[in-house]
Design an enzyme around this catalytic site. Structure first.
Site, PDB file in Angstrom:
ATOM      1  N   CYS A 142       0.814  -1.209   0.000  1.00  0.00           N
ATOM      2  CA  CYS A 142       0.000   0.000   0.000  1.00  0.00           C
ATOM      3  C   CYS A 142       0.850   1.263   0.000  1.00  0.00           C
ATOM      4  O   CYS A 142       0.448   2.286  -0.574  1.00  0.00           O
ATOM      5  CB  CYS A 142      -0.955  -0.003   1.191  1.00  0.00           C
ATOM      6  SG  CYS A 142      -0.173  -0.246   2.802  1.00  0.00           S
ATOM      7  N   HIS A 267      -2.370   6.851   3.306  1.00  0.00           N
ATOM      8  CA  HIS A 267      -0.937   7.105   3.446  1.00  0.00           C
ATOM      9  C   HIS A 267      -0.564   8.387   2.703  1.00  0.00           C
ATOM     10  O   HIS A 267      -1.144   8.711   1.659  1.00  0.00           O
ATOM     11  CB  HIS A 267      -0.121   5.959   2.854  1.00  0.00           C
ATOM     12  CG  HIS A 267      -0.202   4.680   3.611  1.00  0.00           C
ATOM     13  ND1 HIS A 267      -0.715   4.583   4.883  1.00  0.00           N
ATOM     14  CD2 HIS A 267       0.191   3.412   3.263  1.00  0.00           C
ATOM     15  CE1 HIS A 267      -0.640   3.329   5.298  1.00  0.00           C
ATOM     16  NE2 HIS A 267      -0.098   2.602   4.331  1.00  0.00           N
TER      17      HIS A 267
END
Length: 361
Positions: A142, A267
């Site tokens: 990710c 993120h």
């Protein structure tokens, strides 16, 4: 090279059969939402999970579908199998699913650096999906996925030659336990004056640090992953190795520092990218504004730049703070955000599966 289509072709519906392995997990839950939102190209969607979850019913494409237990028989007739499971489960079951004739798209870290397994981001290297001698395609981590679509677009134009990255990673990257830990810690510090003297947050949290080595609430933790040689973490090495493989630059110099921050999902990364020749901000902005899967959101004077609070729940990579390096006319500075459960996990897996489905149709 493995055969690109099953000998018996897609299912009786005329459309390929899809299995979602790990359908009840955090990423699996997002995957079912994404499958319900994207073009309906699948015939049967079979939901597979551990035996303790068998019999549960989950909604996908507006229908209640019963979860079946993970067994070899569960892959009978499956054309594409998406795995959202821990590494040890993928290591055992992905080859078995491939042996049953399914093309496996695996979201674990097990096969990413296997030279016989392509590591695919459809906006960057879609051609790689066809070279899968083991019948398995890997999905990047990710953190890598939060930046690589934007970086790939810039590399295609300018030619990347060096990368320095700092990540600011959401707690959901550590799974449900990470989210539960932050929410519990928030309840302990809410309405207090904590965070004003050494050790006060640590004392309030006590042993409740969950999957993190330090309290994450009112804090940032400069560590994600497990320990590797010379002080590096596994997460930092993943970003380095995966970026090299996806971009086809095996010797690319990459330096990464991964930091955990008190954000639930999405993120963020700062990116310092050096290219083969001189770059301009205007050209970089033009590339990013037109790149598939990228949103350019960059007007700092008006307070416009990506933040996790705005990007969460969306699919693109959001890019802002685009600047040319002050002391290097070949380098750009960027700030990027990406939802680590959508593009960072489930969406990219679904996009890869759709590329395979297009072969089977």
């Amino acid at each position: 090279m493995a055969d690109l289509r099953r000998a018996d072709g897609p299912g009786r519906s005329g459309r390929p059969t899809l299995a979602v392995v790990g359908a009840t997990g955090a990423v699996g839950t997002v995957m079912l939402q994404i499958l319900s939102q994207r073009a309906d190209i699948w015939g049967e969607i079979r939901l597979i999970a551990s035996p303790r979850s068998a019999g549960r019913k989950l909604a996908v494409r507006g229908e209640e579908t019963e979860v079946v237990a993970l067994t070899e028989e569960a892959f009978d007739g499956v054309d594409v199998a998406m795995f959202d499971v821990p590494d040890e489960v993928a290591e055992r079951w992905a080859p078995l699913a491939a042996a049953k004739g399914a093309v496996v798209v695996d979201n674990s870290g097990t096969f990413r650096m296997d030279p016989e397994v392509p590591l695919v981001v459809p906006e960057v290297n879609p051609h790689a999906v066809r070279m899968r001698p083991r019948g398995i395609i890997a999905n990047p981590s990710c953190t890598t996925l939060s930046m690589i679509v934007a970086l790939g677009a810039l590399h295609a134009e300018f030619g990347l030659r060096e990368l320095v990255v700092s990540s600011y990673q959401a707690v959901s990257g550590a799974g449900r336990a990470g989210v539960a830990t932050l929410r519990q810690q928030l309840s302990l510090v809410a309405g207090t004056e904590l965070g004003t003297s050494p050790g006060d947050v640590r004392r309030a949290v006590g042993d409740g640090t969950g999957p993190f080595p330090e309290p994450v609430v009112l804090n940032v933790v400069p560590w994600a992953g497990s320990a590797r040689e010379d002080g590096w973490s596994s997460e930092e090495l993943k970003v380095r190795d995966e970026s090299r493989k996806i971009l086809g630059l095996p010797a690319l110099p990459v330096a990464v520092t991964c930091v955990r921050v008190p954000v639930i999902t999405t993120h963020s990364l700062t990116v310092h990218a050096r290219f083969e020749g001189e770059v301009t901000v205007d050209k970089a902005r033009e590339i990013l504004a037109t790149a598939p899967g990228v949103v350019l959101f960059d007007n700092p004077a008006a307070g416009e730049f990506p933040t996790p609070a705005d990007v969460v729940g969306t699919d693109p990579t959001w890019v802002g703070r685009v600047r040319r390096a002050l002391d290097d006319p070949t380098a750009l500075e960027l700030f990027v955000c990406g939802d680590n459960l959508r593009k960072g996990s489930a969406l990219n897996t679904a996009q890869i599966a759709e590329l395979v489905a297009a072969e089977l149709s």
